[in-house]
Write a protein that holds these residues in place. Structure first.
Motif, PDB file in Angstrom:
ATOM      1  N   PHE A   1       9.531  12.069   7.736  1.00 46.33           N
ATOM      2  CA  PHE A   1       9.274  11.180   6.611  1.00 46.33           C
ATOM      3  C   PHE A   1       8.507   9.950   7.095  1.00 46.33           C
ATOM      4  O   PHE A   1       8.876   9.347   8.113  1.00 46.33           O
ATOM      5  N   ILE A   2       7.459   9.603   6.362  1.00 50.96           N
ATOM      6  CA  ILE A   2       6.613   8.455   6.723  1.00 50.96           C
ATOM      7  C   ILE A   2       6.547   7.512   5.526  1.00 50.96           C
ATOM      8  O   ILE A   2       6.008   7.877   4.467  1.00 50.96           O
ATOM      9  N   ALA A   3       7.104   6.322   5.653  1.00 46.34           N
ATOM     10  CA  ALA A   3       7.050   5.337   4.572  1.00 46.34           C
ATOM     11  C   ALA A   3       5.749   4.562   4.641  1.00 46.34           C
ATOM     12  O   ALA A   3       5.337   4.114   5.718  1.00 46.34           O
ATOM     13  N   ILE A   4       5.085   4.420   3.507  1.00 45.44           N
ATOM     14  CA  ILE A   4       3.879   3.592   3.406  1.00 45.44           C
ATOM     15  C   ILE A   4       4.289   2.296   2.711  1.00 45.44           C
ATOM     16  O   ILE A   4       4.642   2.304   1.529  1.00 45.44           O
ATOM     17  N   VAL A   5       4.277   1.182   3.457  1.00 46.42           N
ATOM     18  CA  VAL A   5       4.776  -0.080   2.924  1.00 46.42           C
ATOM     19  C   VAL A   5       3.693  -1.150   2.986  1.00 46.42           C
ATOM     20  O   VAL A   5       2.709  -1.026   3.710  1.00 46.42           O
ATOM     21  N   GLY A   6       3.896  -2.221   2.230  1.00 43.65           N
ATOM     22  CA  GLY A   6       2.948  -3.323   2.218  1.00 43.65           C
ATOM     23  C   GLY A   6       3.124  -4.140   0.961  1.00 43.65           C
ATOM     24  O   GLY A   6       3.880  -3.787   0.062  1.00 43.65           O
ATOM     25  N   ARG A   7       2.397  -5.245   0.907  1.00 47.50           N
ATOM     26  CA  ARG A   7       2.464  -6.099  -0.276  1.00 47.50           C
ATOM     27  C   ARG A   7       1.772  -5.407  -1.455  1.00 47.50           C
ATOM     28  O   ARG A   7       1.062  -4.402  -1.270  1.00 47.50           O
ATOM     29  N   PRO A   8       1.952  -5.929  -2.664  1.00 43.86           N
ATOM     30  CA  PRO A   8       1.308  -5.316  -3.828  1.00 43.86           C
ATOM     31  C   PRO A   8      -0.214  -5.278  -3.705  1.00 43.86           C
ATOM     32  O   PRO A   8      -0.832  -6.185  -3.151  1.00 43.86           O
ATOM     33  N   ASN A   9      -0.804  -4.200  -4.212  1.00 36.12           N
ATOM     34  CA  ASN A   9      -2.250  -4.080  -4.379  1.00 36.12           C
ATOM     35  C   ASN A   9      -3.029  -4.078  -3.069  1.00 36.12           C
ATOM     36  O   ASN A   9      -4.180  -4.500  -3.024  1.00 36.12           O
ATOM     37  N   VAL A  10      -2.402  -3.558  -2.004  1.00 36.44           N
ATOM     38  CA  VAL A  10      -3.088  -3.520  -0.715  1.00 36.44           C
ATOM     39  C   VAL A  10      -3.704  -2.147  -0.437  1.00 36.44           C
ATOM     40  O   VAL A  10      -4.413  -1.972   0.545  1.00 36.44           O
ATOM     41  N   GLY A  11      -3.425  -1.161  -1.319  1.00 32.05           N
ATOM     42  CA  GLY A  11      -4.042   0.159  -1.175  1.00 32.05           C
ATOM     43  C   GLY A  11      -3.103   1.265  -0.742  1.00 32.05           C
ATOM     44  O   GLY A  11      -3.552   2.313  -0.281  1.00 32.05           O
ATOM     45  N   LYS A  12      -1.796   1.085  -0.907  1.00 30.55           N
ATOM     46  CA  LYS A  12      -0.822   2.084  -0.444  1.00 30.55           C
ATOM     47  C   LYS A  12      -0.954   3.416  -1.194  1.00 30.55           C
ATOM     48  O   LYS A  12      -0.963   4.488  -0.589  1.00 30.55           O
ATOM     49  N   SER A  13      -1.042   3.346  -2.516  1.00 28.01           N
ATOM     50  CA  SER A  13      -1.102   4.575  -3.303  1.00 28.01           C
ATOM     51  C   SER A  13      -2.406   5.323  -3.076  1.00 28.01           C
ATOM     52  O   SER A  13      -2.426   6.558  -3.022  1.00 28.01           O
TER      53      SER A  13
END
Length: 302
Positions: free
Chosen positions: A14-26
């Motif tokens: 499992f790899i979590a993609i984290v970061g502040r809003p609107n940084v391009g995670k999705s």
């Protein structure tokens, strides 16, 4: 017979993609999985819950967890919920991809960093949006500043939107995945139901149509989903908190909700590869975004 069980030939994690809003995670998730799993827009806080994107290549299965952007606001139940699910995801994975922007570091990036400090799993920093930099040597000060902030195994420049350097990111991910049997069938790409995906696609079109015109207090509830083989019938209610928001979504003589429905239906038909009959209407549910009960009814309670 050897008493020690041999490790499987396959890798899975499992790899979590984290970061502040609107940084391009999705956007990063969708390109890593090579299929649209998580909705995207230029508006922060588009993602509200953890979404799994699954990619299986031969003996490797990567299970990505797209998380809501972590932010300061705790003023409403939905904000507290998004922060909670984003934080918990980073605690229960094999690897974290911390997405940051190439030349911007905010207090919300620091919040993510502080929460990662509580996790013992390895971290890769993906410095996003580097396609806008012609001279890549200009990124060195950014890398040095990030290296001072976090003891990461790798700092990798990427462009999620332009798919630049994602092959290098994938190689570094695979290096860190444990030897493990695959958890999902090789043709499965997400853990979410089609009802969930349909609701998210409608919500994406609302966000893209209205932009800054409408606040975050909009949700979509699938009230009926009937798969008849060669055609799928979907009825969805768009929830708002005030009558004024309802009028904005409907638009002049219903033109705006019609455009939302057309755009959503096209995406749904491409995803399902069948004809889709989509019915939308808008109803007011005052205070839903600050009601734990309402969040549970919308499935925002895991």
């Amino acid at each position: 017979m050897d008493s020690v069980s041999s490790l499987p030939d396959t890798q899975c994690g499992f790899i979590a993609i984290v970061g502040r809003p609107n940084v391009g995670k999705s956007t990063l998730l969708n390109h890593l999985v090579k299929q649209k799993i998580s909705i995207t827009s230029r508006k922060p806080q588009t993602t509200r819950t953890n979404v799994l994107g699954i990619r299986t290549e031969d003996d490797v299965q990567m299970i990505f967890v797209d998380t809501p952007g972590q932010h300061h606001s705790q003023d409403k139940a939905i904000n507290r919920y998004m922060n909670r699910v984003a934080s918990s995801a980073a605690m229960d994975v094999d690897l974290v991809i911390f997405v940051v922007e190439r030349d911007i570091w905010t207090d919300e990036d620091t919040i993510v960093l502080e929460r990662l400090a509580a996790s013992s799993c390895p971290v890769i920093v993906a410095v996003n949006k580097v396609d806008k930099v012609d001279d890549k040597s200009a990124l060195m000060p950014t890398f040095a500043a990030i290296a001072e902030k976090i003891d990461a195994a790798e700092i990798i420049p990427v462009s999620a939107l332009k798919e630049q350097n994602l092959d290098v990111l994938e190689q570094e991910i695979v290096k860190r995945l444990p030897a493990c049997e695959h958890i999902f069938p090789e043709d499965q790409v997400t853990d979410k139901s089609m009802r969930f995906m349909a609701a998210e696609i409608v919500r994406e079109k609302i966000i893209r149509q209205l932009g800054a015109e409408l606040p975050y207090q909009v949700a979509v509830e699938i009230e009926d989903y009937a798969d008849e083989g060669d055609i799928v019938h979907i009825s969805a209610a768009i929830l708002t908190e005030r009558e004024g928001q309802k009028r904005i979504i409907i638009g002049d003589k219903g033109d705006r909700i019609k455009k939302i429905g057309i755009d959503a239906r096209k995406d749904l038909e491409a995803m399902l590869d069948v004809k889709v009959m989509l019915k939308l209407w808008v109803k007011v549910m005052s205070g839903w975004s600050d009601s734990a009960r309402a969040l549970r009814s919308l499935g925002l309670d895991q």
